[in-house]
Design a protein around this motif. Sequence first.
Motif, PDB file in Angstrom:
ATOM      1  N   ALA A  71    -153.439  42.974 -37.886  1.00  0.00           N
ATOM      2  CA  ALA A  71    -152.846  41.729 -38.382  1.00  0.00           C
ATOM      3  C   ALA A  71    -151.376  41.891 -38.749  1.00  0.00           C
ATOM      4  CB  ALA A  71    -153.633  41.214 -39.582  1.00  0.00           C
ATOM      5  N   THR A  72    -150.978  43.102 -39.135  1.00  0.00           N
ATOM      6  CA  THR A  72    -149.588  43.340 -39.545  1.00  0.00           C
ATOM      7  C   THR A  72    -148.790  44.111 -38.499  1.00  0.00           C
ATOM      8  OG1 THR A  72    -150.294  45.350 -40.730  1.00  0.00           O
ATOM      9  CG2 THR A  72    -150.171  43.287 -41.996  1.00  0.00           C
ATOM     10  N   ALA A  73    -149.427  44.356 -37.332  1.00  0.00           N
ATOM     11  CA  ALA A  73    -148.755  45.077 -36.242  1.00  0.00           C
ATOM     12  C   ALA A  73    -148.210  46.418 -36.701  1.00  0.00           C
ATOM     13  CB  ALA A  73    -147.642  44.222 -35.642  1.00  0.00           C
ATOM     14  N   THR A  74    -149.060  47.149 -37.405  1.00  0.00           N
ATOM     15  CA  THR A  74    -148.662  48.475 -37.865  1.00  0.00           C
ATOM     16  C   THR A  74    -149.770  49.463 -37.501  1.00  0.00           C
ATOM     17  OG1 THR A  74    -147.881  49.728 -39.782  1.00  0.00           O
ATOM     18  CG2 THR A  74    -149.643  48.153 -40.182  1.00  0.00           C
ATOM     19  N   SER A  75    -149.732  50.645 -38.057  1.00  0.00           N
ATOM     20  CA  SER A  75    -150.727  51.667 -37.750  1.00  0.00           C
ATOM     21  C   SER A  75    -151.674  51.860 -38.933  1.00  0.00           C
ATOM     22  CB  SER A  75    -150.052  53.004 -37.427  1.00  0.00           C
ATOM     23  OG  SER A  75    -149.398  53.509 -38.587  1.00  0.00           O
ATOM     24  N   VAL A  76    -152.838  52.407 -38.625  1.00  0.00           N
ATOM     25  CA  VAL A  76    -153.795  52.712 -39.681  1.00  0.00           C
ATOM     26  C   VAL A  76    -153.203  53.735 -40.646  1.00  0.00           C
ATOM     27  CG1 VAL A  76    -156.015  53.825 -40.151  1.00  0.00           C
ATOM     28  CG2 VAL A  76    -155.837  52.119 -38.325  1.00  0.00           C
ATOM     29  N   GLU A  77    -152.438  54.672 -40.113  1.00  0.00           N
ATOM     30  CA  GLU A  77    -151.806  55.683 -40.963  1.00  0.00           C
ATOM     31  C   GLU A  77    -150.849  55.041 -41.962  1.00  0.00           C
ATOM     32  OE1 GLU A  77    -153.423  57.441 -37.401  1.00  0.00           O
ATOM     33  OE2 GLU A  77    -151.976  55.801 -37.663  1.00  0.00           O
ATOM     34  N   GLN A  78    -150.105  54.039 -41.490  1.00  0.00           N
ATOM     35  CA  GLN A  78    -149.176  53.353 -42.380  1.00  0.00           C
ATOM     36  C   GLN A  78    -149.922  52.564 -43.447  1.00  0.00           C
ATOM     37  OE1 GLN A  78    -145.675  53.598 -42.253  1.00  0.00           O
ATOM     38  NE2 GLN A  78    -145.993  52.691 -44.288  1.00  0.00           N
ATOM     39  N   VAL A  79    -151.046  51.953 -43.037  1.00  0.00           N
ATOM     40  CA  VAL A  79    -151.870  51.218 -44.006  1.00  0.00           C
ATOM     41  C   VAL A  79    -152.354  52.168 -45.098  1.00  0.00           C
ATOM     42  CG1 VAL A  79    -154.016  49.922 -44.335  1.00  0.00           C
ATOM     43  CG2 VAL A  79    -152.594  49.490 -42.326  1.00  0.00           C
ATOM     44  N   GLN A  80    -152.790  53.340 -44.689  1.00  0.00           N
ATOM     45  CA  GLN A  80    -153.288  54.313 -45.656  1.00  0.00           C
ATOM     46  C   GLN A  80    -152.182  54.732 -46.626  1.00  0.00           C
ATOM     47  OE1 GLN A  80    -156.304  57.214 -44.460  1.00  0.00           O
ATOM     48  NE2 GLN A  80    -154.927  58.847 -45.127  1.00  0.00           N
ATOM     49  N   ASP A  81    -150.980  54.924 -46.093  1.00  0.00           N
ATOM     50  CA  ASP A  81    -149.855  55.287 -46.963  1.00  0.00           C
ATOM     51  C   ASP A  81    -149.499  54.147 -47.922  1.00  0.00           C
ATOM     52  OD1 ASP A  81    -149.676  57.744 -45.757  1.00  0.00           O
ATOM     53  OD2 ASP A  81    -148.036  57.175 -44.402  1.00  0.00           O
ATOM     54  N   ASP A  82    -149.480  52.919 -47.387  1.00  0.00           N
ATOM     55  CA  ASP A  82    -149.071  51.768 -48.194  1.00  0.00           C
ATOM     56  C   ASP A  82    -150.032  51.480 -49.340  1.00  0.00           C
ATOM     57  OD1 ASP A  82    -146.903  51.445 -46.544  1.00  0.00           O
ATOM     58  OD2 ASP A  82    -147.770  49.800 -45.370  1.00  0.00           O
ATOM     59  N   PHE A  83    -151.320  51.823 -49.155  1.00  0.00           N
ATOM     60  CA  PHE A  83    -152.311  51.482 -50.174  1.00  0.00           C
ATOM     61  C   PHE A  83    -152.867  52.710 -50.899  1.00  0.00           C
ATOM     62  CE2 PHE A  83    -152.076  47.724 -47.578  1.00  0.00           C
ATOM     63  CZ  PHE A  83    -152.162  46.701 -48.510  1.00  0.00           C
ATOM     64  N   ALA A  84    -152.145  53.798 -50.782  1.00  0.00           N
ATOM     65  CA  ALA A  84    -152.553  55.001 -51.519  1.00  0.00           C
ATOM     66  C   ALA A  84    -152.565  54.699 -53.017  1.00  0.00           C
ATOM     67  CB  ALA A  84    -151.587  56.151 -51.222  1.00  0.00           C
ATOM     68  N   GLY A  85    -153.678  55.005 -53.664  1.00  0.00           N
ATOM     69  CA  GLY A  85    -153.798  54.790 -55.098  1.00  0.00           C
ATOM     70  C   GLY A  85    -154.173  53.367 -55.494  1.00  0.00           C
ATOM     71  N   LYS A  86    -154.278  52.447 -54.511  1.00  0.00           N
ATOM     72  CA  LYS A  86    -154.648  51.065 -54.816  1.00  0.00           C
ATOM     73  C   LYS A  86    -156.165  50.918 -54.861  1.00  0.00           C
ATOM     74  CE  LYS A  86    -150.391  49.462 -54.755  1.00  0.00           C
ATOM     75  NZ  LYS A  86    -149.903  48.678 -53.617  1.00  0.00           N
ATOM     76  N   MET A  87    -156.640  49.891 -55.549  1.00  0.00           N
ATOM     77  CA  MET A  87    -158.065  49.607 -55.652  1.00  0.00           C
ATOM     78  C   MET A  87    -158.530  48.801 -54.443  1.00  0.00           C
ATOM     79  SD  MET A  87    -158.815  51.032 -58.547  1.00  0.00           S
ATOM     80  CE  MET A  87    -160.371  50.319 -59.116  1.00  0.00           C
ATOM     81  N   TYR A  88    -159.857  48.877 -54.196  1.00  0.00           N
ATOM     82  CA  TYR A  88    -160.422  48.141 -53.071  1.00  0.00           C
ATOM     83  C   TYR A  88    -160.151  46.640 -53.177  1.00  0.00           C
ATOM     84  CZ  TYR A  88    -163.109  52.072 -51.121  1.00  0.00           C
ATOM     85  OH  TYR A  88    -163.486  53.248 -50.526  1.00  0.00           O
ATOM     86  N   GLY A  89    -160.239  46.110 -54.389  1.00  0.00           N
ATOM     87  CA  GLY A  89    -160.035  44.678 -54.572  1.00  0.00           C
ATOM     88  C   GLY A  89    -158.649  44.244 -54.129  1.00  0.00           C
ATOM     89  N   ASP A  90    -157.652  45.010 -54.518  1.00  0.00           N
ATOM     90  CA  ASP A  90    -156.281  44.701 -54.114  1.00  0.00           C
ATOM     91  C   ASP A  90    -156.128  44.781 -52.591  1.00  0.00           C
ATOM     92  OD1 ASP A  90    -155.534  44.398 -56.764  1.00  0.00           O
ATOM     93  OD2 ASP A  90    -154.896  46.492 -56.968  1.00  0.00           O
ATOM     94  N   PHE A  91    -156.750  45.813 -52.012  1.00  0.00           N
ATOM     95  CA  PHE A  91    -156.634  46.002 -50.573  1.00  0.00           C
ATOM     96  C   PHE A  91    -157.305  44.863 -49.813  1.00  0.00           C
ATOM     97  CE2 PHE A  91    -158.398  47.953 -46.607  1.00  0.00           C
ATOM     98  CZ  PHE A  91    -157.195  47.977 -45.919  1.00  0.00           C
ATOM     99  N   LYS A  92    -158.500  44.454 -50.244  1.00  0.00           N
ATOM    100  CA  LYS A  92    -159.197  43.363 -49.564  1.00  0.00           C
ATOM    101  C   LYS A  92    -158.382  42.076 -49.624  1.00  0.00           C
ATOM    102  CE  LYS A  92    -164.037  44.831 -50.046  1.00  0.00           C
ATOM    103  NZ  LYS A  92    -165.359  44.464 -50.631  1.00  0.00           N
ATOM    104  N   GLY A  93    -157.760  41.840 -50.755  1.00  0.00           N
ATOM    105  CA  GLY A  93    -156.916  40.654 -50.874  1.00  0.00           C
ATOM    106  C   GLY A  93    -155.765  40.679 -49.889  1.00  0.00           C
TER     107      GLY A  93
END
Length: 328
Positions: A247-269
């Motif tokens: 959806a954001t035209a990025t990589s899974v690796e980048q997603v993992q970096d961007d949400f490191a330390g974030k909670m599942y609720g924040d990520f799902k939102g």
Amino acid sequence: MPSRRRVLSGIQPTGAGKHLGNYLGAVRHWAAMQDDFECLFFIADLHSLTITPDPTELRAQTRKLIAELLAMGVDPSKSALFAQSHIPEHPELAWVLSCLTGFGEASRMTQFKEKGGGNVGLFNYPVLQAADILLYQSHMVPVGEDQRQHLELTRDLGQRFNSRYGDTFTVPDPYVQKSAERIKDLADPTAKMSTSKGGPGVLWVIEDDKATTKKIKSAVTDTGREVEYDVAAKPGISNLMTIHAIATATSVEQVQDDFAGKMYGDFKGAVADAVVEMFAPVRKRYAELIADPGYLDSVLREGAATARPIAAATMVDVRDRIGLLAPA
């Protein structure tokens, strides 16, 4: 023969519409192919009769599918988009090919067996599918793994006819798409997202934004807390990471970096917001198109006007070669 290689594909007007997996695995590729190939796309309404749909619903679903395809990028100025039932040569060629198909050969098709049997139309479905393809002298056909057996039957029947009656059909090759991400069901991330299954785990391309958001926020994950990609240990969160990356035209690796330390609720939102944003232009365009059924019908008429001469020319050759007298 066409100056550009010809690609043909069809899609049934059944179910609740197209979901995220369909969009990524098929329709998005259709839109991308239009500048490089001569594209013929058809609404497989004759195939849908195998489940004996309600007539009013079938008409509504056919227009809905046309609007969806147009909203998702199929351009009638670049491609022919038509209804299978508007070209009478489809069932005519299917009958000819069925007379070249052995009963045992047809019995080995997995779809009929997987559905526990059914009517004769479902049994003969792969032969009609072969006719759909061979009728247009198609060079390539986009197929998923579940359709490869049907394409092999198409190739066999085309070669069989050519061997017996002379060179008549182009024998098509599978169109190998760039690998499409396999999107899983949000409620059961070990299973693929499925039109027939439906339910709260399926993200429809055309649905209310609130419904999309609710489904994503309710997606099954695991008992952990880290947004980490691990399909075996964390299939649910990995599926959501894949969806966010698309959806954001990025990589899974980048997603993992961007949400490191974030909670599942924040990520799902964040995933929900990204998917809603990705589909916003498609949903807006769909709303405009579905409100104008006259235009949708005109697209089919124009598509049939392009496709019918190709089909008719093929059937002139077929009738002549199998020994049928030409009509007056």
